[in-house]
Design an enzyme around this catalytic site. Structure first.
Site, mmCIF file in Angstrom:
data_model
loop_
_atom_site.group_PDB
_atom_site.id
_atom_site.type_symbol
_atom_site.label_atom_id
_atom_site.label_comp_id
_atom_site.label_asym_id
_atom_site.label_seq_id
_atom_site.Cartn_x
_atom_site.Cartn_y
_atom_site.Cartn_z
ATOM 1 N N ARG A 273 -0.865 -2.199 -6.747
ATOM 2 C CA ARG A 273 -0.980 -3.297 -5.773
ATOM 3 C C ARG A 273 -1.951 -4.352 -6.305
ATOM 4 O O ARG A 273 -1.689 -5.556 -6.196
ATOM 5 C CB ARG A 273 -1.461 -2.742 -4.434
ATOM 6 C CG ARG A 273 -1.768 -3.783 -3.360
ATOM 7 C CD ARG A 273 -2.063 -3.053 -2.051
ATOM 8 N NE ARG A 273 -2.858 -3.827 -1.131
ATOM 9 C CZ ARG A 273 -2.369 -4.670 -0.222
ATOM 10 N NH1 ARG A 273 -1.072 -4.862 -0.149
ATOM 11 N NH2 ARG A 273 -3.177 -5.314 0.610
ATOM 12 N N ARG B 276 0.871 -1.180 0.000
ATOM 13 C CA ARG B 276 0.000 0.000 0.000
ATOM 14 C C ARG B 276 0.902 1.222 0.000
ATOM 15 O O ARG B 276 2.046 1.162 0.467
ATOM 16 C CB ARG B 276 -0.899 0.016 1.245
ATOM 17 C CG ARG B 276 -1.798 -1.210 1.388
ATOM 18 C CD ARG B 276 -2.563 -1.154 2.699
ATOM 19 N NE ARG B 276 -3.467 -2.287 2.863
ATOM 20 C CZ ARG B 276 -3.139 -3.440 3.455
ATOM 21 N NH1 ARG B 276 -1.909 -3.585 3.941
ATOM 22 N NH2 ARG B 276 -4.012 -4.409 3.567
#
Length: 323
Positions: free
Chosen positions: A264, A168
């Site tokens: 991601r 993240r």
């Protein structure tokens, strides 16, 4: 008037004191992110405002103890009439329940009435990863649009961490000079949501990107200071990374869904397409539940059906199928 001030006029002093204790508990013991705390406080404030009108007076703890399922359904209905979507309604109910469970542990209310109210059914939205080719272009420092080479290298290093390690953006920006992945680094220890730690492997391309950034950076990161620095040497704001990504996707003609977080998603989707198993991907992403990771199987199935439709002579016949 600040958010905290507006909260005070919606409840009696005993409730306001309990709210403060609850937020301290969430931030201190449960280590929830600042954004989550702000969202929970905002949702609870809206609930207390509703109760003030619903009850005809600011609620006290005694009022909260007497609430029934119909009261919670009334709150959801009022929010729905204001145009609030299902996802926000569900999050709002979750915040209210969290507060009531906290009060219940202190013996101040019984939270059972809130638990029987079902949250609104939410439309299931799939993550939107970028293609492998686009991901590689996005993390290439030479694709940067910045006049300062070190800033282009910095942005490339951050994006490479998101795609190469599945981090993240908050996790990438929490790295310090001491924990920076350098040449020879094989693994990286990451602290994610809820304070959960995980170990992720570090590809050589990730270390190379970070080394390039450090070699060009005029501000040397301190061992215990942030690895990624802003133009003036302070901690890098995540909005700067988001802005850089927006400029890149505009220059490359990519959709608005090509965000830093999409890298991601791309990490997970491309691993799955390459034969990775869900349990391993779950651990690499730091998901608490496997069900959260399983959504990437639907992304991969949707990708395969799309490729089939484009390649098959009678393409388009699978569009109505549910993956």
């Amino acid at each position: 008037m600040t958010d905290g001030d507006s909260l005070l006029v919606c409840a009696r002093p005993d409730v306001n004191a309990a709210v403060g204790d609850w937020l301290d508990h969430l931030g201190g013991e449960r280590r929830l992110a600042d954004k989550t705390l702000i969202a929970y406080e905002r949702d609870l404030r809206q609930f207390l405002r509703f109760l003030t009108g619903h009850l005809g007076e600011p609620p006290a703890l005694a009022h909260l103890a007497d609430l029934r399922p119909a009261d919670y359904r009334g709150f959801l209905a009022s929010r729905r009439q204001s145009g609030v979507g299902s996802r926000s309604l569900a999050r709002g109910l979750a915040g209210v329940r969290s507060f009531l469970r906290f009060l219940e542990t202190r013996g101040q209310v019984n939270a059972a009435a809130s638990t029987v109210v079902r949250p609104p059914r939410q439309p299931r939205s799939l993550p939107k990863p970028v293609s492998a080719g686009d991901a590689m272009t996005l993390v290439d420092a030479d694709s940067g649009l910045d006049a300062e080479p070190w800033i282009a290298a910095r942005n490339a290093a951050v994006l490479t961490l998101l795609y190469g390690c599945g981090l993240r953006i908050s996790e990438a920006l929490s790295l310090t000079g001491r924990t920076a992945p350098r040449k020879g680094t094989r693994t990286l220890r990451v602290r994610g949501k809820g304070g959960r730690e995980r170990i992720v492997p570090v590809l050589p391309v990730v270390s190379e990107a970070v080394e390039s950034y450090l070699a060009l950076n005029p501000h040397a990161p301190q061992p215990d200071g942030p690895l990624f620095l802003g133009a003036r040497g302070g901690p890098l704001n995540p909005r700067i990374v988001q802005y850089a990504m927006a400029r890149l996707r505009s220059a490359l003609g990519l959709p608005d869904s090509a965000t830093p977080h999409a890298l991601r998603h791309s990490f997970a989707t491309h691993l799955l397409a390459g034969g990775g198993d869900l349990r391993t991907i779950q651990e690499l992403l730091g998901h608490a539940s496997l069900s959260t990771t399983q959504i990437y199987t639907e992304v991969d199935a949707a990708r395969l059906l799309d490729a089939f439709d484009k390649a098959h002579p009678r393409g388009g016949t699978s569009a109505a199928r549910t993956p």
